[in-house]
Design an enzyme around this catalytic site. Structure first.
Site, PDB file in Angstrom:
ATOM      1  N   TYR A 147      24.357  -0.483  98.590  1.00  0.00           N
ATOM      2  CA  TYR A 147      24.398  -1.854  98.084  1.00  0.00           C
ATOM      3  C   TYR A 147      24.640  -1.878  96.580  1.00  0.00           C
ATOM      4  O   TYR A 147      25.553  -2.550  96.095  1.00  0.00           O
ATOM      5  CB  TYR A 147      23.098  -2.580  98.427  1.00  0.00           C
ATOM      6  CG  TYR A 147      22.986  -3.959  97.830  1.00  0.00           C
ATOM      7  CD1 TYR A 147      23.716  -5.018  98.347  1.00  0.00           C
ATOM      8  CD2 TYR A 147      22.157  -4.198  96.740  1.00  0.00           C
ATOM      9  CE1 TYR A 147      23.626  -6.287  97.801  1.00  0.00           C
ATOM     10  CE2 TYR A 147      22.051  -5.460  96.184  1.00  0.00           C
ATOM     11  CZ  TYR A 147      22.790  -6.501  96.710  1.00  0.00           C
ATOM     12  OH  TYR A 147      22.694  -7.761  96.156  1.00  0.00           O
ATOM     13  N   LYS A 151      27.913  -3.199  94.386  1.00  0.00           N
ATOM     14  CA  LYS A 151      27.747  -4.293  93.423  1.00  0.00           C
ATOM     15  C   LYS A 151      28.130  -3.863  92.009  1.00  0.00           C
ATOM     16  O   LYS A 151      28.604  -4.676  91.201  1.00  0.00           O
ATOM     17  CB  LYS A 151      26.296  -4.794  93.448  1.00  0.00           C
ATOM     18  CG  LYS A 151      25.977  -5.709  94.608  1.00  0.00           C
ATOM     19  CD  LYS A 151      26.750  -7.000  94.488  1.00  0.00           C
ATOM     20  CE  LYS A 151      26.332  -8.048  95.465  1.00  0.00           C
ATOM     21  NZ  LYS A 151      27.075  -9.324  95.280  1.00  0.00           N
TER      22      LYS A 151
END
Length: 238
Positions: A147, A151
């Site tokens: 994740y 990002k």
């Protein structure tokens, strides 16, 4: 900011909805892009005077172009783009299924690029483009590798795009929230774990979506001398 037009992806829930509500309160016309619950989207658009909710997959360039088309046809142009859409699947690297990895990167990486690309082409001079990262790029917590890695792309994308848009007075920035009390963060976590995470913050609490929306409001309007930056919004935890 009166008369400005903002597109907010992921704008019908969580941080995205708080951002949309804040920009509307600032005087902007708002277009909400979503891919989830139609009922939730209807409620969000109904709560914001003049807002329009549009189903759009941020990773689909045709859908994103149509989203911008609608904003231009309805309101005359686009001044602000806030890409708050994202998904989060948390597992240690050794345990993460590659299908989940691919699904997350499609939204968080490809989606960020597709939205930024369309924004670069169509945001009016003097506008603002705002993407989202996460404070985990600093805290580097276990289970967040896929994740946070995805990002972090926006933290590189924004300053490069800011330089590419030289001469158009368009700011390009990234907002990196810390733990924030949204369904995306809270789902799957025990009360004890949530309390522990909140206690690690010098402010002694989780962030609220309105805390993040306040910073986005600055970047989307009066904060014209902030450009090409990643702004960490986390109460001092990182």
């Amino acid at each position: 900011m009166n008369g400005r037009v903002a597109i907010v992806t992921g704008g019908t829930r969580g941080i995205g909805r708080a951002v949309a509500e804040r920009l509307a309160a600032d005087g902007q016309q708002v277009v909400l892009a979503y891919l989830g619950d139609d009922t939730e989207a209807k409620a969000a658009s109904g709560a914001i005077e003049g807002a329009v909710a549009v189903r759009a997959d941020v990773a689909d360039e045709t859908a994103v172009a149509a989203l911008f088309d609608l904003a231009e046809e309805r309101f005359g142009g686009v001044d602000v783009v806030v890409n708050a859409a994202g998904i989060m699947i948390l597992k240690p690297v050794a345990e993460l299924d590659l299908d989940d990895f691919d699904r997350m990167q499609r939204v968080n990486v490809r989606g960020a690029f597709v939205v930024a690309r369309e924004a670069a082409r169509r945001v009016r001079d003097g506008g603002a483009i705002i993407s989202f990262s996460t404070s985990v790029t600093r805290t580097r917590l276990p289970s967040y590798a896929a994740y946070a890695g995805g990002k972090a792309v926006t933290e590189v994308l924004s300053p490069i795009l800011a330089r590419e848009l030289r001469g158009r007075n368009i700011t390009v920035n990234t907002v990196a929230p810390g733990p924030t009390a949204t369904a995306l963060f809270l789902d799957g976590k025990s009360d004890q774990l949530i309390a522990t995470i909140a206690g690690q913050n010098p402010m002694g609490r989780l962030g609220e979506p309105s805390d993040i929306a306040e910073v986005v409001s600055l970047l989307a309007g009066p904060g014209r001398w902030i450009n090409g930056q990643t702004v960490f919004v986390n109460g001092g935890m990182a």
